[in-house]
Write a protein that holds these residues in place. Structure first.
Motif, PDB file in Angstrom:
ATOM      1  N   MET A 195       0.847  -1.193   0.000  1.00  0.00           N
ATOM      2  CA  MET A 195       0.000   0.000   0.000  1.00  0.00           C
ATOM      3  C   MET A 195       0.881   1.242   0.000  1.00  0.00           C
ATOM      4  SD  MET A 195      -2.862   1.059   2.909  1.00  0.00           S
ATOM      5  CE  MET A 195      -2.104   2.443   3.779  1.00  0.00           C
ATOM      6  N   TYR A 196       0.545   2.162  -0.874  1.00  0.00           N
ATOM      7  CA  TYR A 196       1.218   3.450  -0.848  1.00  0.00           C
ATOM      8  C   TYR A 196       0.441   4.395   0.060  1.00  0.00           C
ATOM      9  CZ  TYR A 196       3.251   1.565  -5.093  1.00  0.00           C
ATOM     10  OH  TYR A 196       3.897   0.778  -5.985  1.00  0.00           O
ATOM     11  N   PHE A 197       1.157   5.237   0.789  1.00  0.00           N
ATOM     12  CA  PHE A 197       0.446   6.331   1.457  1.00  0.00           C
ATOM     13  C   PHE A 197       1.288   7.583   1.297  1.00  0.00           C
ATOM     14  CE2 PHE A 197       2.527   7.132   5.626  1.00  0.00           C
ATOM     15  CZ  PHE A 197       3.476   6.132   5.599  1.00  0.00           C
ATOM     16  N   TYR A 198       0.631   8.718   1.379  1.00  0.00           N
ATOM     17  CA  TYR A 198       1.302   9.943   0.991  1.00  0.00           C
ATOM     18  C   TYR A 198       0.610  11.148   1.624  1.00  0.00           C
ATOM     19  CZ  TYR A 198       3.225  13.550  -2.058  1.00  0.00           C
ATOM     20  OH  TYR A 198       3.863  14.672  -2.524  1.00  0.00           O
ATOM     21  N   GLY A 199       1.383  12.173   1.934  1.00  0.00           N
ATOM     22  CA  GLY A 199       0.832  13.462   2.351  1.00  0.00           C
ATOM     23  C   GLY A 199       1.656  14.557   1.716  1.00  0.00           C
ATOM     24  N   LYS A 200       1.002  15.597   1.291  1.00  0.00           N
ATOM     25  CA  LYS A 200       1.756  16.706   0.698  1.00  0.00           C
ATOM     26  C   LYS A 200       2.486  17.497   1.771  1.00  0.00           C
ATOM     27  CE  LYS A 200      -1.235  16.920  -3.288  1.00  0.00           C
ATOM     28  NZ  LYS A 200      -2.223  17.646  -4.069  1.00  0.00           N
ATOM     29  N   GLY A 224      -8.290   8.976   5.677  1.00  0.00           N
ATOM     30  CA  GLY A 224      -7.608   8.831   4.404  1.00  0.00           C
ATOM     31  C   GLY A 224      -8.503   9.104   3.209  1.00  0.00           C
ATOM     32  N   ARG A 225      -7.865   9.289   2.086  1.00  0.00           N
ATOM     33  CA  ARG A 225      -8.569   9.421   0.820  1.00  0.00           C
ATOM     34  C   ARG A 225      -7.837   8.510  -0.159  1.00  0.00           C
ATOM     35  NH1 ARG A 225      -8.927  15.148  -2.335  1.00  0.00           N
ATOM     36  NH2 ARG A 225      -9.963  15.658  -0.374  1.00  0.00           N
ATOM     37  N   PHE A 226      -8.591   7.670  -0.886  1.00  0.00           N
ATOM     38  CA  PHE A 226      -7.952   6.784  -1.853  1.00  0.00           C
ATOM     39  C   PHE A 226      -7.625   7.607  -3.089  1.00  0.00           C
ATOM     40  CE2 PHE A 226      -7.496   3.712  -5.186  1.00  0.00           C
ATOM     41  CZ  PHE A 226      -6.800   2.690  -4.566  1.00  0.00           C
ATOM     42  N   ASP A 227      -6.343   7.820  -3.333  1.00  0.00           N
ATOM     43  CA  ASP A 227      -5.948   8.789  -4.353  1.00  0.00           C
ATOM     44  C   ASP A 227      -4.423   8.855  -4.334  1.00  0.00           C
ATOM     45  OD1 ASP A 227      -7.680  11.623  -5.344  1.00  0.00           O
ATOM     46  OD2 ASP A 227      -5.486  11.572  -5.478  1.00  0.00           O
ATOM     47  N   GLN A 228      -3.842   9.131  -5.481  1.00  0.00           N
ATOM     48  CA  GLN A 228      -2.385   9.241  -5.505  1.00  0.00           C
ATOM     49  C   GLN A 228      -1.894  10.622  -5.068  1.00  0.00           C
ATOM     50  OE1 GLN A 228      -2.208   7.337  -9.580  1.00  0.00           O
ATOM     51  NE2 GLN A 228      -0.293   6.543  -8.704  1.00  0.00           N
ATOM     52  N   GLY A 229      -2.820  11.540  -4.885  1.00  0.00           N
ATOM     53  CA  GLY A 229      -2.423  12.861  -4.415  1.00  0.00           C
ATOM     54  C   GLY A 229      -1.658  13.653  -5.455  1.00  0.00           C
ATOM     55  N   LEU A 230      -2.117  13.566  -6.697  1.00  0.00           N
ATOM     56  CA  LEU A 230      -1.356  14.210  -7.773  1.00  0.00           C
ATOM     57  C   LEU A 230      -1.750  15.659  -8.011  1.00  0.00           C
ATOM     58  CD1 LEU A 230      -1.274  11.293 -10.346  1.00  0.00           C
ATOM     59  CD2 LEU A 230       0.404  11.956  -8.611  1.00  0.00           C
ATOM     60  N   HIS A 231      -2.888  16.092  -7.513  1.00  0.00           N
ATOM     61  CA  HIS A 231      -3.381  17.429  -7.902  1.00  0.00           C
ATOM     62  C   HIS A 231      -3.137  18.463  -6.803  1.00  0.00           C
ATOM     63  CE1 HIS A 231      -5.061  15.000 -11.000  1.00  0.00           C
ATOM     64  NE2 HIS A 231      -5.696  14.277 -10.094  1.00  0.00           N
ATOM     65  N   MET A 275      -4.634  12.334   4.522  1.00  0.00           N
ATOM     66  CA  MET A 275      -3.649  11.380   4.044  1.00  0.00           C
ATOM     67  C   MET A 275      -4.179  10.689   2.792  1.00  0.00           C
ATOM     68  SD  MET A 275      -2.191   8.078   6.204  1.00  0.00           S
ATOM     69  CE  MET A 275      -2.918   6.636   5.383  1.00  0.00           C
ATOM     70  N   TYR A 276      -3.330  10.580   1.796  1.00  0.00           N
ATOM     71  CA  TYR A 276      -3.682   9.814   0.628  1.00  0.00           C
ATOM     72  C   TYR A 276      -3.204   8.377   0.828  1.00  0.00           C
ATOM     73  CZ  TYR A 276      -3.998  14.469  -1.360  1.00  0.00           C
ATOM     74  OH  TYR A 276      -4.327  15.771  -1.597  1.00  0.00           O
ATOM     75  N   PHE A 277      -3.985   7.426   0.343  1.00  0.00           N
ATOM     76  CA  PHE A 277      -3.438   6.070   0.278  1.00  0.00           C
ATOM     77  C   PHE A 277      -3.872   5.475  -1.062  1.00  0.00           C
ATOM     78  CE2 PHE A 277      -6.923   2.996   1.186  1.00  0.00           C
ATOM     79  CZ  PHE A 277      -7.935   3.894   1.462  1.00  0.00           C
ATOM     80  N   TYR A 278      -3.122   4.501  -1.506  1.00  0.00           N
ATOM     81  CA  TYR A 278      -3.299   4.047  -2.885  1.00  0.00           C
ATOM     82  C   TYR A 278      -2.723   2.649  -3.061  1.00  0.00           C
ATOM     83  CZ  TYR A 278      -3.001   4.053  -7.983  1.00  0.00           C
ATOM     84  OH  TYR A 278      -3.143   3.732  -9.301  1.00  0.00           O
ATOM     85  N   GLN A 335      -9.641   4.150 -10.480  1.00  0.00           N
ATOM     86  CA  GLN A 335      -8.236   4.508 -10.396  1.00  0.00           C
ATOM     87  C   GLN A 335      -7.279   3.319 -10.464  1.00  0.00           C
ATOM     88  OE1 GLN A 335      -7.143   7.384  -7.388  1.00  0.00           O
ATOM     89  NE2 GLN A 335      -9.277   7.771  -6.924  1.00  0.00           N
ATOM     90  N   LEU A 341     -10.707   5.700   8.655  1.00  0.00           N
ATOM     91  CA  LEU A 341     -11.860   6.330   8.010  1.00  0.00           C
ATOM     92  C   LEU A 341     -11.451   6.833   6.640  1.00  0.00           C
ATOM     93  CD1 LEU A 341     -13.001   8.210  11.194  1.00  0.00           C
ATOM     94  CD2 LEU A 341     -14.386   6.517   9.991  1.00  0.00           C
ATOM     95  N   ARG A 378       4.195   1.994   2.142  1.00  0.00           N
ATOM     96  CA  ARG A 378       5.383   2.655   1.632  1.00  0.00           C
ATOM     97  C   ARG A 378       4.988   4.110   1.397  1.00  0.00           C
ATOM     98  NH1 ARG A 378       8.186   0.822  -4.001  1.00  0.00           N
ATOM     99  NH2 ARG A 378       8.381  -1.091  -2.791  1.00  0.00           N
ATOM    100  N   PHE A 379       5.789   5.052   1.888  1.00  0.00           N
ATOM    101  CA  PHE A 379       5.477   6.453   1.677  1.00  0.00           C
ATOM    102  C   PHE A 379       5.881   6.820   0.263  1.00  0.00           C
ATOM    103  CE2 PHE A 379       5.927  10.996   1.724  1.00  0.00           C
ATOM    104  CZ  PHE A 379       4.853  11.411   2.497  1.00  0.00           C
TER     105      PHE A 379
END
Lengths: 213, 213, 213, 213, 213, 213
Positions: A1-6, A206-213, B1-4, B32, B148, B207-208
């Protein structure tokens, strides 16, 4: 799983807490996101710790964190419980100015008198935001990492190098490179990865999204 | 947080479980990522459920899931405990063929005799992979969503629409649109968002990273 | 299951907590039992809250609580931790004067700095008495209702009406009628009832009896 | 706090379980409500237990339970796990015929191979109904009574008398009157009462009401 | 299982806590090991407790604890939370002077305002040492003894005799010999022994060894 | 804290489980106590594991366990759940013949389909006896060691050497010496010791005593 924050906030009680708790991940996040590393007490009441701030900046530099992304405040070590309302107000302000997507702070399980205050106030201040807890060995108590984050060998090595910058603490067992490395390997093994840092989950939004925008 | 996740597996015991548990999120993920929706029992032993498969495909279609991303197997309803070794072997194979990044399945807290088996075997089969648990109201017991996931109003509406496709279950209270919607709003409120679906965490290995490569 | 107390105490930190936490049940209890609603802080330090006391009395009136059953004390908001010994002594006195059979107060899981103090001191002060915890959305954290109490549609509506009396808080998301209603419906669904309010159990000391004598 | 049910079901795996788990409360409930005592296995596979059924009826008689309120079924001791689907179907039928307001059965914490099955199936079968768990010493493991029910000295004595009817088990330590009595006194002390029986809460669905209509 | 420490520290908030919590075990340990019994508050602010210190010494004498193994400090009752940093420093010093192998103190589950502070600070001060928690009935809340220690009938009797020395508290229900004895019998029964005292585990650091050298 | 048993039973599902879970401690116990190592399945259904028994004996020999202290039974791998009643009866007999003071078996948290059965049946069979749970990495899930046992460097090395005897599993990541060693170091660090093995507590029944008689 990828996770990310700007925007990612790292929050520790004392210089060294963030690096001990999640230095390898920090090295990774610093390359990808807008980060802020906040330490609430500079520990400068203690005359034996005169080199500490210099070491903290050096350590952070090794992890790729620029000086302007580091804040060190003057809350008084061992008295966070007494000053918790001011800490809360400080964190409210941090939240409205920086609006982090993810906050890393001490695990709720930590038994240090100051660490638990940081966690509790962070949960209050960063409502609606993911908060993950890291562990610091000297006050570890019952921590179990149910959020394992893989890191590369290079990131693991940089954590070891960053901690070596704390010459003041060179004799502390919890700065022992073998112990630091063993923790990375053990948590990696729990995740079927070569290296990982472990967190517990204080709150995930969380939000399911790659966070590209 | 984004996750994907690039490949996401949704795993339910019976037709309707996936849609009830996380239909709104599924609608989002389907746009997606590469998804697979696996239902272990087709419930076709029960003569009153003759329309169920058709309704399941229709419901999935509303959520944007193409027919080729849907598998419905023939494990026997109410006897998953007896057949758990075969289910485990089936899931091992699913894992080696599809290598999902994230698995959504029933929460461990669910008390249905089949649901708990799915969860236990999924934890065994998908080692080293994130596994999140969804809740299904008819067998809900002590579920608390500490993960959530926000969804949009449109995704929430599509969940309601998809569940309406199950005409066979039109009289079941747990298909009542007001209850479905209230759950989305309540979980949203816990996350300071208009709508959310809630999961508990069975295992996170992350994975970040934005997952761009 | 029926449950009943001849004397019931509702205990909240600030005006609005009791109504938010269990307004629908309060409307029901007020018709059947001798009740007392105690709010520990009147929030009158805050000049923006000048209308709050009036709104609290109006809200309570809608729920059928007469003025003489309402106490509002002057403990200072955000400083309950500092003043916990005085709060404890206040509650001891409340217990010896009123001898409640059931106490409703904040859930232990609540993260507001004042709410947790109320709960802890209530557990100390009301030894040998049932204490049930209610949840308040703005500081909710990990609350799970294992004691579900059904309420009627009329009681649910009166809760909504009572909360509408707080014009000061009309913009707060946690006063949004849709969220309030969704919580009543969701907790109802967990109990197979149209509407319910949810509590967790801090301590139950019960007697099997209709309480007729 | 008073609690009450018009129809109360007591559910045990083997003869003696109900009496050991909550005999004193049963003596009280039998005087006030419509009760049903169901034991799932009669243990008659075991030739050494030839007197057991006679003793069970005698014991129940001492507690005021008439013969027609006692059901003893023939599920096979030690094989409840294998037969769980049939047990579930039996309990579904019990529920639709008797519609109990409260069910007392084994605590989830019990480690006997049959007891846990009873609890799990009861949670499934009696959805929307309060289910409380009692403890049986011989298979007790980690039980903590958060629902304490006071009983009178007379009810406590009748429990001791009822257990003395099990002459077959006279040598078992868990039938020792001092141990039975100590448990009643210890649980009483936790509740600030002279005697209590302790339960844990599997599910509570309540209505605030004396249950007069 | 045998367990043993050459140096054992018993730590209580107020005179009577150690005896109530683990008097029978203390009588046993006093014969085998180098012990120290530390009470943090002498309760001498309260003029009604003028006899308390004398009774404490008498009680300890009955348990075989010599005067020189008893320390009674002057931390102020009900204000341990305020003074926690001083208590921590006191315990650090105790640890460096006495280096206990095992520490017995209040369970974490205890709800008295002072008791929890003792436990928290003990966990901080005695890092790397086993810490076991005892229960005290007047502030017991949710305690479950997963570390059961058998004691002999003679040791049980000496606990009762020692508590009888507290004439000041003769009317308190939690000094009632029947309740004390019932707790010993109940905990014994959980362990398949005639008598036991129960503890929960705050931290165990053990070495498999008879401790002969 | 010292702990000790005159007769110690080690209980694993498959060859390698005991050595992986607590090989270093086993090397220590074998020198001091009367031990028995029981493996329930010999895994000889699997033709690829033809060398396994030889490797098991060799591994045990390195740890100082003589052949006569090793039992390997023929319960069928992956079908322990089906055969649980026979396993229970086997363990009852083991208990009455050997009367161990301490039993080491799989932690309750383990998710392997066979391991959990061993734990559950051990809790039933060894009532009144201390049972400690060890962790095995390949099926580890949420294990937290609250009973840490220090081992010497020599004992740690012998564990590594013993595991190297399993040439059949030389490629498995959970036999990787760095992971094994990291676990010993990490658990040691939690206990302020150079090396430790970690257990969770399934049940402790102890006696304060050096166990000399």
């Amino acid at each position: 799983m990828y996770f990310y924050g700007k925007k990612v906030l790292f929050l520790g009680a004392h210089p060294d807490d963030i690096e001990l708790g999640c230095g390898a991940l920090l090295a990774r996040v610093a390359e990808q996101s807008d980060i802020l590393c906040v330490t609430l007490s500079d520990n400068q009441d203690n005359p034996e710790l005169g080199e500490l701030m210099r070491e903290h900046y050096e350590s952070m530099d090794i992890l790729g964190v620029p000086r302007e992304a580091i804040l060190v405040e003057k809350f008084q070590t061992r008295n966070f419980a007494r000053d918790r309302q001011q800490i809360l107000e400080y964190l409210y302000q941090l939240n409205s100015e920086h609006e982090p997507d993810i906050v890393f702070c001490h695990t709720e399980a930590d038994i240090h008198q100051d660490h638990g205050v940081v966690t509790q106030e962070a949960l209050r201040a960063f409502r609606g935001t993911s908060v993950l807890g890291f562990d610091v060995l000297r006050s570890s108590y019952g921590f179990f990492p149910n959020f394992l984050v893989e890191v590369t060998e290079d990131e693991a090595e940089r954590k070891l190098e960053a901690l070596a910058a704390y010459r003041t603490y060179a004799d502390k067992y919890y700065f022992d490179p073998e112990i630091i490395r063993s923790t990375l390997v053990r948590h990696g093994a729990l995740a079927d990865r070569p290296y990982a840092e472990g967190f517990d989950i204080l709150r995930i939004v969380g939000r399911f999204d790659q966070g590209l925008h």
